[in-house]
Write an enzyme that holds these catalytic residues in place. Structure first.
Site, mmCIF file in Angstrom:
data_model
loop_
_atom_site.group_PDB
_atom_site.id
_atom_site.type_symbol
_atom_site.label_atom_id
_atom_site.label_comp_id
_atom_site.label_asym_id
_atom_site.label_seq_id
_atom_site.Cartn_x
_atom_site.Cartn_y
_atom_site.Cartn_z
ATOM 1 N N GLY A 40 -27.414 -44.043 -28.881
ATOM 2 C CA GLY A 40 -28.247 -45.171 -29.289
ATOM 3 C C GLY A 40 -29.590 -44.836 -29.897
ATOM 4 O O GLY A 40 -30.122 -45.604 -30.694
ATOM 5 N N ASP A 97 -33.157 -45.219 -26.572
ATOM 6 C CA ASP A 97 -33.112 -46.504 -27.283
ATOM 7 C C ASP A 97 -33.620 -47.659 -26.429
ATOM 8 O O ASP A 97 -34.417 -48.473 -26.875
ATOM 9 C CB ASP A 97 -31.694 -46.798 -27.802
ATOM 10 C CG ASP A 97 -30.621 -46.773 -26.711
ATOM 11 O OD1 ASP A 97 -30.926 -46.407 -25.553
ATOM 12 O OD2 ASP A 97 -29.459 -47.115 -27.008
ATOM 13 N N ASP A 100 -32.882 -50.173 -19.491
ATOM 14 C CA ASP A 100 -32.287 -51.412 -18.983
ATOM 15 C C ASP A 100 -32.465 -51.423 -17.456
ATOM 16 O O ASP A 100 -33.527 -51.792 -16.963
ATOM 17 C CB ASP A 100 -30.818 -51.420 -19.432
ATOM 18 C CG ASP A 100 -30.099 -52.701 -19.108
ATOM 19 O OD1 ASP A 100 -30.710 -53.764 -19.170
ATOM 20 O OD2 ASP A 100 -28.892 -52.649 -18.779
ATOM 21 N N GLY A 102 -32.720 -48.699 -15.817
ATOM 22 C CA GLY A 102 -33.542 -47.512 -15.594
ATOM 23 C C GLY A 102 -32.773 -46.363 -14.962
ATOM 24 O O GLY A 102 -33.310 -45.266 -14.787
ATOM 25 N N THR A 104 -30.261 -44.457 -16.061
ATOM 26 C CA THR A 104 -30.049 -43.286 -16.926
ATOM 27 C C THR A 104 -31.300 -42.418 -16.964
ATOM 28 O O THR A 104 -31.240 -41.205 -16.743
ATOM 29 C CB THR A 104 -29.692 -43.739 -18.362
ATOM 30 O OG1 THR A 104 -28.613 -44.662 -18.289
ATOM 31 C CG2 THR A 104 -29.320 -42.560 -19.245
ATOM 32 N N LEU A 105 -32.445 -43.063 -17.217
ATOM 33 C CA LEU A 105 -33.690 -42.304 -17.319
ATOM 34 C C LEU A 105 -34.134 -41.735 -15.986
ATOM 35 O O LEU A 105 -34.666 -40.631 -15.919
ATOM 36 C CB LEU A 105 -34.788 -43.189 -17.926
ATOM 37 C CG LEU A 105 -35.031 -42.965 -19.410
ATOM 38 C CD1 LEU A 105 -35.413 -41.511 -19.679
ATOM 39 C CD2 LEU A 105 -33.807 -43.277 -20.245
ATOM 40 N N ASP A 156 -25.412 -50.108 -29.887
ATOM 41 C CA ASP A 156 -24.085 -50.577 -30.277
ATOM 42 C C ASP A 156 -23.695 -51.910 -29.655
ATOM 43 O O ASP A 156 -24.221 -52.314 -28.615
ATOM 44 C CB ASP A 156 -23.027 -49.534 -29.907
ATOM 45 C CG ASP A 156 -22.754 -49.512 -28.411
ATOM 46 O OD1 ASP A 156 -23.716 -49.419 -27.625
ATOM 47 O OD2 ASP A 156 -21.571 -49.603 -28.020
HETATM 48 P P1 IMP Z 1 -29.777 -48.081 -17.943
HETATM 49 O O1 IMP Z 1 -29.325 -46.812 -17.317
HETATM 50 O O2 IMP Z 1 -29.250 -49.280 -17.219
HETATM 51 O O3 IMP Z 1 -31.261 -48.164 -18.182
HETATM 52 O O4 IMP Z 1 -29.052 -48.179 -19.327
HETATM 53 C C1 IMP Z 1 -29.465 -47.518 -20.437
HETATM 54 C C2 IMP Z 1 -28.368 -47.484 -21.485
HETATM 55 O O5 IMP Z 1 -27.554 -48.678 -21.472
HETATM 56 C C3 IMP Z 1 -28.992 -47.460 -22.850
HETATM 57 O O6 IMP Z 1 -29.243 -46.144 -23.257
HETATM 58 C C4 IMP Z 1 -27.953 -48.158 -23.710
HETATM 59 O O7 IMP Z 1 -27.018 -47.223 -24.184
HETATM 60 C C5 IMP Z 1 -27.250 -49.124 -22.779
HETATM 61 N N1 IMP Z 1 -27.749 -50.498 -22.938
HETATM 62 C C6 IMP Z 1 -28.480 -51.197 -22.058
HETATM 63 N N2 IMP Z 1 -28.778 -52.421 -22.544
HETATM 64 C C7 IMP Z 1 -28.205 -52.497 -23.754
HETATM 65 C C8 IMP Z 1 -28.166 -53.526 -24.770
HETATM 66 O O8 IMP Z 1 -28.725 -54.632 -24.661
HETATM 67 N N3 IMP Z 1 -27.485 -53.202 -25.907
HETATM 68 C C9 IMP Z 1 -26.871 -52.008 -26.092
HETATM 69 N N4 IMP Z 1 -26.893 -51.027 -25.175
HETATM 70 C C10 IMP Z 1 -27.550 -51.271 -24.020
#
Ligand code: IMP
Length: 176
Positions: A40, A97, A100, A102, A104-105, A156
């Site tokens: 992303g 990108d 969301d 958090g 992953t980070l 995506d």
């Molecule tokens: P987290 O681990 O929940 O913070 O998710 C992060 C990953 O989820 C991002 O790097 C995106 O690849 C994917 N993601 C979260 N929200 C969206 C969205 O609204 N559109 C597309 N991808 C998303």
């Protein structure tokens, strides 16, 4: 219903320039190891780095994901592609990108901190506070957005639409 443009290409370019300037100022006299998070962040990485005027020692990409095929975070993280070289004593700038939940980070920071970089900072194009489960410190943030599923500018929509130059809100049903 047609998908609504949330952030136009012009707004993104303006913000990217500002972030590039800020990064340039903050890293005076330092070389940066940039880590882009696939897939992303690929557009944001390309645009942002062209606005950074301090030396970039190297650019690497990693692939890590907390998502399955649906719109809900799967809650577990998988590393598909790791760094080629060590980051010990390096100034690392991660470019993502969207933050969301958090997760992953959070996992990535833990992993990288264990490798003892000199510093570690994060740039993220988007942040969705409504879905936050892990508090992430975003040093360079593009835009805070409401709880919408968005796509474009690298993000995506069921693997499609990454090339769209703006960020749009998906108005359809979640794909199960
Ligand atoms: P987290 O681990 O929940 O913070 O998710 C992060 C990953 O989820 C991002 O790097 C995106 O690849 C994917 N993601 C979260 N929200 C969206 C969205 O609204 N559109 C597309 N991808 C998303």
């Amino acid at each position: 219903m047609e998908d609504k443009i949330l952030i136009s290409s012009e707004e993104i370019q303006k913000r990217v320039k500002e972030l590039g300037k800020q990064i340039t100022e903050d890293y005076q006299g330092k070389e940066i190891v940039v880590v882009g998070v696939l897939t992303g962040a690929y557009v944001f990485v390309a645009d942002l780095l062209r606005e950074v005027k301090t030396p970039i020692e190297r650019l690497e990409f990693i692939s890590i994901s907390s998502y399955g095929d649906s719109m809900e975070s799967s809650g577990n993280v998988r590393m598909y592609l790791d760094l080629k070289k060590d980051i010990k004593d390096k100034h690392v700038l991660i470019i993502e990108d969207i933050v969301d939940t958090g997760l992953t980070l959070h996992s990535l920071m833990e992993l990288f901190e264990a490798r003892h970089p000199a510093s570690i900072k994060l740039a993220s194009l988007l942040y969705k506070p409504a879905r936050e489960k892990y508090k992430i410190n975003i040093d360079y943030l593009g835009f805070t957005i409401d709880d919408h599923f968005v796509y474009g500018y690298g993000l995506d929509l069921f693997s499609k639409c990454r090339h769209v130059p703006h960020v749009a809100i998906y108005s359809g049903e979640a794909k199960k």
